[in-house]
Design a protein around this motif. Structure first.
Motif, mmCIF file in Angstrom:
data_model
loop_
_atom_site.group_PDB
_atom_site.id
_atom_site.type_symbol
_atom_site.label_atom_id
_atom_site.label_comp_id
_atom_site.label_asym_id
_atom_site.label_seq_id
_atom_site.Cartn_x
_atom_site.Cartn_y
_atom_site.Cartn_z
ATOM 1 N N ASN A 63 1.151 -1.377 0.060
ATOM 2 C CA ASN A 63 -0.010 0.143 0.008
ATOM 3 C C ASN A 63 0.995 1.373 0.077
ATOM 4 O O ASN A 63 0.667 2.247 0.851
ATOM 5 N N LYS A 65 2.613 4.736 -1.581
ATOM 6 C CA LYS A 65 2.343 5.617 -2.490
ATOM 7 C C LYS A 65 3.210 6.501 -2.793
ATOM 8 O O LYS A 65 4.534 6.399 -2.342
ATOM 9 N N LYS A 66 3.336 7.417 -3.775
ATOM 10 C CA LYS A 66 4.172 8.416 -4.320
ATOM 11 C C LYS A 66 4.642 9.172 -3.221
ATOM 12 O O LYS A 66 3.936 9.886 -2.532
#
Length: 94
Positions: A63, A65-66
């Protein structure tokens, strides 16, 4: 002797040149160990070494993210395999 662990910002999957000398010069199967699980990816050869074939699944499964920062520690590097221990450090201001 292994290099110092290094930070890695998610989606910037190129391996820093500073550790490439510790890695085999060929494309090699690579194990990422994180949170008690393991993912098999490929570390490419050539000028710009990067993680492919499994890297996206690693991102999804964790999970990420950037802007997430990951700490990679080289556990083993042979001509047949590379193993990294990976720790997720949270989001950066990137």
């Amino acid at each position: 002797m292994n290099p110092e662990p290094y930070l890695y910002i998610v989606f910037l999957q190129f391996i820093p040149k500073s550790i490439c000398g510790y890695l085999p010069p060929i494309s090699v199967i690579t194990m990422l160990r994180c949170n008690g699980k393991e993912w098999v990816v490929t570390l490419t050869s050539g000028g710009r070494r990067r993680l492919v074939n499994g890297w996206k699944q690693f991102i999804v499964d964790n999970n990420l993210k950037k802007g997430n920062a990951l700490l990679f520690e080289l556990v083993e590097a042979t001509s047949g395999a590379v193993i990294f221990s990976v720790e997720e450090l949270g989001l950066t201001n990137a």
